[in-house]
Design an enzyme around this catalytic site. Structure first.
Site, PDB file in Angstrom:
ATOM      1  CG  ASP A 135      -2.104   0.979   1.064  1.00 17.44           C
ATOM      2  OD1 ASP A 135      -2.422   1.349  -0.090  1.00 17.44           O
ATOM      3  OD2 ASP A 135      -2.694   1.374   2.091  1.00 17.44           O
ATOM      4  CE  LYS A 137      -3.061   4.958   0.983  1.00 23.18           C
ATOM      5  NZ  LYS A 137      -4.523   4.715   0.945  1.00 23.18           N
ATOM      6  CG  ASN A 140      -0.031   4.684   3.592  1.00 19.96           C
ATOM      7  OD1 ASN A 140      -0.727   5.311   4.389  1.00 19.96           O
ATOM      8  ND2 ASN A 140      -0.471   3.608   2.968  1.00 19.96           N
ATOM      9  CG  ASP A 153      -1.061   2.689   7.235  1.00 23.06           C
ATOM     10  OD1 ASP A 153      -1.170   1.484   7.530  1.00 23.06           O
ATOM     11  OD2 ASP A 153      -2.035   3.431   7.090  1.00 23.06           O
ATOM     12  CB  THR A 172      -4.965   2.903  -2.516  1.00 21.01           C
ATOM     13  OG1 THR A 172      -4.798   2.846  -1.092  1.00 21.01           O
ATOM     14  CG2 THR A 172      -5.822   4.110  -2.872  1.00 21.01           C
TER      15      THR A 172
END
Length: 276
Positions: A135, A137, A140, A153, A172
């Site tokens: 994840d 992105k 994060n 995260d 995401t």
């Protein structure tokens, strides 16, 4: 910050600094040492029981606590009381990366290359320890007081044994690799794909497969429908790196080591990883 058992009284709680799906984050100071940290507070009944997330949080804590890299946000310790779980985290003092990107609209090639190189180094470390993040992105990614990027995260992170794969679709939408969109088994190369997405977003200000409808985004991901607009002006070397990461066949994506050796990274990335 070694201690057999922490409790809330060990900390002076400061201002509220952020909120995620499962918890609120406060600036805090450990009373004995004066060390400044970020304290994440998660309510057991309101969040963990409601979403049946105890096992998920346990795995996140175990993974992040095991990691020690300059570009990975440290999880120093955790403790709990009857109603709450507390995570004692490294404090990243600067603005979150997604806010910085929103403010600047796009990054210079030097800044973008520095962040991509930092991510490649951090992910190479994680993958060596059999951890895939899944994840990555801008939301994060944090910046410390020197401007050094930190991956935060690890809620969707997973342990992956040698040559193993995972099946869960997570992450995401704009950052999903094709194999995840197709609900196929995946490995650590989903993180490599995401580096291609981020490199594009850093330079153009938007992720490459963004669309009004999520199914259009999925369609564009599966077609690897990458469009390089004429404006803003982006170098051919940067486009080459993006094109070698956004490859549908995961076995043919550029490796993290090859990213670090790519001419665009070599020519543009700041070796210190900070200083902006």
């Amino acid at each position: 910050m070694a201690a057999e058992e922490w409790q809330l009284d060990d900390f002076e709680i400061g201002k509220f600094i952020g909120e995620g799906k499962f918890g609120k984050v406060y600036l805090a100071r450990e009373k004995q040492s004066g060390y400044v940290i970020a304290l994440k507070v998660i309510f057991k009944k309101k969040k963990l029981e409601k979403y049946q997330f105890f096992g998920h949080l346990k795995r996140e804590i175990e993974i992040q606590h095991s990691l020690d890299h300059p570009n990975v946000l440290r999880l120093f310790a955790w403790f709990h009381d009857e109603t709450r779980v507390f995570l004692v985290l490294e404090y990243a003092a600067q603005v979150e990366l997604y806010k910085l990107l929103n403010n600047l609209l796009r990054f210079s090639e030097k800044r973008a290359a520095t962040y991509v190189a930092s991510l490649a180094k951090a992910l190479a470390y994680c993958h060596k320890k059999h951890v895939i993040h899944r994840d990555i992105k801008p939301e994060n990614l944090l910046l410390d007081y020197e401007g050094r990027l930190k991956i935060a995260d690890f809620g969707w992170a997973a342990q992956l044994q040698a040559h193993g794969k995972r099946q869960t679709m997570c992450g995401t939408i704009d950052y999903l690799a094709p194999e995840m969109v197709q609900n196929k088994a995946h490995d650590q190369t989903v993180d490599n794909w995401t580096l291609g997405i981020l490199c594009y977003e850093f330079l153009y200000g938007v992720p490459p497969f963004e669309a009004e409808d999520k199914y259009d985004t999925f369609r564009r991901i599966l077609k690897v429908d990458v469009v390089f607009p004429s404006s803003p002006l982006v170098s051919p070397e940067a486009k080459d790196l993006i094109s070698k990461l956004l490859v549908k066949d995961s076995s043919k994506r550029l490796s993290l080591q090859k990213i670090l050796e790519h001419p665009w990274i070599v020519q543009n990335a700041d070796p210190s990883g900070c200083g902006f």
